[in-house]
Scaffold this motif. Sequence first.
Motif, PDB file in Angstrom:
ATOM      1  N   ALA A  18     -17.587-104.820 -12.466  1.00  0.00           N
ATOM      2  CA  ALA A  18     -17.284-104.665 -11.041  1.00  0.00           C
ATOM      3  C   ALA A  18     -15.779-104.701 -10.791  1.00  0.00           C
ATOM      4  CB  ALA A  18     -17.982-105.761 -10.238  1.00  0.00           C
ATOM      5  N   MET A  19     -15.046-105.468 -11.594  1.00  0.00           N
ATOM      6  CA  MET A  19     -13.598-105.544 -11.408  1.00  0.00           C
ATOM      7  C   MET A  19     -12.898-104.238 -11.763  1.00  0.00           C
ATOM      8  SD  MET A  19     -12.383-109.400 -12.444  1.00  0.00           S
ATOM      9  CE  MET A  19     -13.436-109.621 -13.876  1.00  0.00           C
ATOM     10  N   ALA A  20     -13.579-103.364 -12.491  1.00  0.00           N
ATOM     11  CA  ALA A  20     -12.984-102.071 -12.818  1.00  0.00           C
ATOM     12  C   ALA A  20     -13.099-101.080 -11.665  1.00  0.00           C
ATOM     13  CB  ALA A  20     -13.662-101.486 -14.067  1.00  0.00           C
ATOM     14  N   VAL A  21     -13.974-101.354 -10.703  1.00  0.00           N
ATOM     15  CA  VAL A  21     -14.248-100.404  -9.623  1.00  0.00           C
ATOM     16  C   VAL A  21     -12.999-100.044  -8.817  1.00  0.00           C
ATOM     17  CG1 VAL A  21     -15.475-100.096  -7.433  1.00  0.00           C
ATOM     18  CG2 VAL A  21     -16.702-100.919  -9.454  1.00  0.00           C
ATOM     19  N   PRO A  22     -12.212-101.016  -8.308  1.00  0.00           N
ATOM     20  CA  PRO A  22     -11.035-100.626  -7.521  1.00  0.00           C
ATOM     21  C   PRO A  22     -10.033 -99.779  -8.300  1.00  0.00           C
ATOM     22  CG  PRO A  22     -11.530-102.959  -7.225  1.00  0.00           C
ATOM     23  CD  PRO A  22     -12.379-102.477  -8.363  1.00  0.00           C
ATOM     24  N   VAL A  23      -9.916-100.050  -9.601  1.00  0.00           N
ATOM     25  CA  VAL A  23      -8.929 -99.327 -10.411  1.00  0.00           C
ATOM     26  C   VAL A  23      -9.408 -97.902 -10.702  1.00  0.00           C
ATOM     27  CG1 VAL A  23      -7.470 -99.449 -12.462  1.00  0.00           C
ATOM     28  CG2 VAL A  23      -8.341-101.554 -11.438  1.00  0.00           C
ATOM     29  N   VAL A  24     -10.685 -97.754 -11.023  1.00  0.00           N
ATOM     30  CA  VAL A  24     -11.225 -96.413 -11.266  1.00  0.00           C
ATOM     31  C   VAL A  24     -11.187 -95.601  -9.968  1.00  0.00           C
ATOM     32  CG1 VAL A  24     -13.289 -95.101 -11.914  1.00  0.00           C
ATOM     33  CG2 VAL A  24     -12.649 -97.153 -13.209  1.00  0.00           C
ATOM     34  N   TRP A  25     -11.496 -96.240  -8.844  1.00  0.00           N
ATOM     35  CA  TRP A  25     -11.407 -95.553  -7.551  1.00  0.00           C
ATOM     36  C   TRP A  25      -9.979 -95.065  -7.299  1.00  0.00           C
ATOM     37  CZ3 TRP A  25      -8.382 -96.342  -3.285  1.00  0.00           C
ATOM     38  CH2 TRP A  25      -8.726 -95.644  -2.122  1.00  0.00           C
ATOM     39  N   ALA A  26      -9.005 -95.924  -7.553  1.00  0.00           N
ATOM     40  CA  ALA A  26      -7.604 -95.538  -7.339  1.00  0.00           C
ATOM     41  C   ALA A  26      -7.224 -94.358  -8.229  1.00  0.00           C
ATOM     42  CB  ALA A  26      -6.690 -96.734  -7.615  1.00  0.00           C
ATOM     43  N   LEU A  27      -7.654 -94.394  -9.483  1.00  0.00           N
ATOM     44  CA  LEU A  27      -7.376 -93.289 -10.404  1.00  0.00           C
ATOM     45  C   LEU A  27      -8.009 -91.995  -9.897  1.00  0.00           C
ATOM     46  CD1 LEU A  27      -6.311 -92.366 -13.250  1.00  0.00           C
ATOM     47  CD2 LEU A  27      -8.599 -92.935 -14.110  1.00  0.00           C
ATOM     48  N   ALA A  28      -9.260 -92.089  -9.457  1.00  0.00           N
ATOM     49  CA  ALA A  28      -9.992 -90.893  -9.028  1.00  0.00           C
ATOM     50  C   ALA A  28      -9.426 -90.286  -7.754  1.00  0.00           C
ATOM     51  CB  ALA A  28     -11.471 -91.240  -8.836  1.00  0.00           C
ATOM     52  N   THR A  29      -9.055 -91.134  -6.802  1.00  0.00           N
ATOM     53  CA  THR A  29      -8.584 -90.623  -5.512  1.00  0.00           C
ATOM     54  C   THR A  29      -7.126 -90.174  -5.563  1.00  0.00           C
ATOM     55  OG1 THR A  29      -8.100 -92.892  -4.810  1.00  0.00           O
ATOM     56  CG2 THR A  29     -10.229 -91.960  -4.171  1.00  0.00           C
ATOM     57  N   GLN A  30      -6.330 -90.806  -6.397  1.00  0.00           N
ATOM     58  CA  GLN A  30      -4.923 -90.449  -6.478  1.00  0.00           C
ATOM     59  C   GLN A  30      -4.656 -89.289  -7.448  1.00  0.00           C
ATOM     60  OE1 GLN A  30      -2.938 -94.301  -7.169  1.00  0.00           O
ATOM     61  NE2 GLN A  30      -4.266 -95.138  -5.564  1.00  0.00           N
ATOM     62  N   TYR A  31      -5.663 -89.000  -8.300  1.00  0.00           N
ATOM     63  CA  TYR A  31      -5.570 -87.846  -9.206  1.00  0.00           C
ATOM     64  C   TYR A  31      -6.884 -87.063  -9.120  1.00  0.00           C
ATOM     65  CZ  TYR A  31      -1.657 -90.561 -11.022  1.00  0.00           C
ATOM     66  OH  TYR A  31      -0.485 -91.279 -11.137  1.00  0.00           O
ATOM     67  N   PRO A  32      -7.123 -86.391  -8.011  1.00  0.00           N
ATOM     68  CA  PRO A  32      -8.420 -85.722  -7.794  1.00  0.00           C
ATOM     69  C   PRO A  32      -8.679 -84.554  -8.734  1.00  0.00           C
ATOM     70  CG  PRO A  32      -6.858 -85.138  -6.063  1.00  0.00           C
ATOM     71  CD  PRO A  32      -6.215 -86.222  -6.862  1.00  0.00           C
ATOM     72  N   ASP A  33      -7.670 -84.076  -9.446  1.00  0.00           N
ATOM     73  CA  ASP A  33      -7.859 -82.922 -10.325  1.00  0.00           C
ATOM     74  C   ASP A  33      -8.327 -83.308 -11.721  1.00  0.00           C
ATOM     75  OD1 ASP A  33      -7.097 -81.160  -8.328  1.00  0.00           O
ATOM     76  OD2 ASP A  33      -4.973 -81.270  -8.865  1.00  0.00           O
ATOM     77  N   ILE A  34      -8.378 -84.608 -12.028  1.00  0.00           N
ATOM     78  CA  ILE A  34      -8.856 -85.001 -13.350  1.00  0.00           C
ATOM     79  C   ILE A  34     -10.327 -85.410 -13.262  1.00  0.00           C
ATOM     80  CG2 ILE A  34      -6.552 -85.788 -14.018  1.00  0.00           C
ATOM     81  CD1 ILE A  34      -7.576 -88.660 -13.748  1.00  0.00           C
ATOM     82  N   ARG A  35     -11.017 -85.307 -14.368  1.00  0.00           N
ATOM     83  CA  ARG A  35     -12.403 -85.776 -14.454  1.00  0.00           C
ATOM     84  C   ARG A  35     -12.412 -87.147 -15.115  1.00  0.00           C
ATOM     85  NH1 ARG A  35     -15.725 -81.755 -17.814  1.00  0.00           N
ATOM     86  NH2 ARG A  35     -17.407 -83.170 -17.207  1.00  0.00           N
ATOM     87  N   ILE A  36     -13.318 -87.999 -14.652  1.00  0.00           N
ATOM     88  CA  ILE A  36     -13.426 -89.370 -15.184  1.00  0.00           C
ATOM     89  C   ILE A  36     -14.884 -89.652 -15.496  1.00  0.00           C
ATOM     90  CG2 ILE A  36     -13.047 -91.823 -14.698  1.00  0.00           C
ATOM     91  CD1 ILE A  36     -11.033 -90.773 -12.481  1.00  0.00           C
TER      92      ILE A  36
END
Length: 350
Positions: A18-36
């Motif tokens: 659960a602690m990874a959620v905010p960080v993965v969200w930040a990565l996904a929203t700030q770099y919308p062109d990459i796939r995760i």
Amino acid sequence: MKKEHILVIRFSALGDVAMAVPVVWALATQYPDIRITVLSKAFARTLFDDLAPNVNFMEADLKREYHGFRGLNALYRRLVAKQFTKIADLHDVLRSEYLRARFNVGRYRVEHIKKHRKQRRQLVSPRHQLLRPLPSPFKSYAEVFERLGYPVDVSQFHSIFPEEGGNLNLLPVAVGPKKSFEQWIGIAPFAAHQGKIYPLQQMEQVIALLLQKYPKARIFLFGRGEQENFYFKRWTEQYPQCLFVAEHCETMYQELILMSHLDVMLSMDSANMHLASITGTPVVSVWGATHPLAGFLGFNQNEENVIQTDLSCRPCSIYGNKRCRRGDYACLNTIPPKRIVDRISTLINN
């Protein structure tokens, strides 16, 4: 040019994932062109399935389908077929180390979390204790992505739900709509280890005091297991304002929706603290053998809402799984129920 596709590895317990959620969200929203793609155990799917359009989830059963080195080799072959370009190991244990080694041989760009093990040992050392704050997992996770070339601003995350919270219409009738005159209080009194559990007789006093102070309140009891079944059923019989959440909510997603509408959650240093945190709910957390200095306070939670006792033997454990050196768990037993109730009241009144 090949589109970037990052594999994020994080197995382990629910709270750590659960602690990874905010960080993965930040990565996904700030770099919308990459796939995760997040690789974890099946229970974590709820946390990532709808996190962002460019985030996918992949489950791995490490006890059966991918057990042992033969299973990890099969998992590696399955992962290679996904054509990842970079690997972020947010776990750094034997299984993820083995996968990392395979990817390194394949000339992938691989980075892993730094766990600061020496500093953790110093924090709980009985003779040479060094009381200083360790980096939080949120910071350590973010550093992994920064080394991969993707610095992130995690502070922008607030909740996995919109500002108004999750959809209460998806919850069972027993929960019902939240009335304007009600206070909704969540209580998650259990944890994985005894060194993190507030004495249950005193927890019952907390419930009684809360209901004296807020007779219109509803108290939602979170947790699943034999002890939860025993105590929660007893408490719901004695206090009609209490609801045993697991008896009505079938899925974790439903529990998260409910958490997002609480005025406050009372939790131990446990997974429910982190689940409530990623729904934007303030948490009053009780700490015994463990300590927020280790970095595991819930995301965006206020240190003023931490309930703990200053003892020379604290902290004695990073995870709460060590025996009490004194033998009496004074770190938990000496916390008066009124102190917890007063802190909850401060949040409700504000």
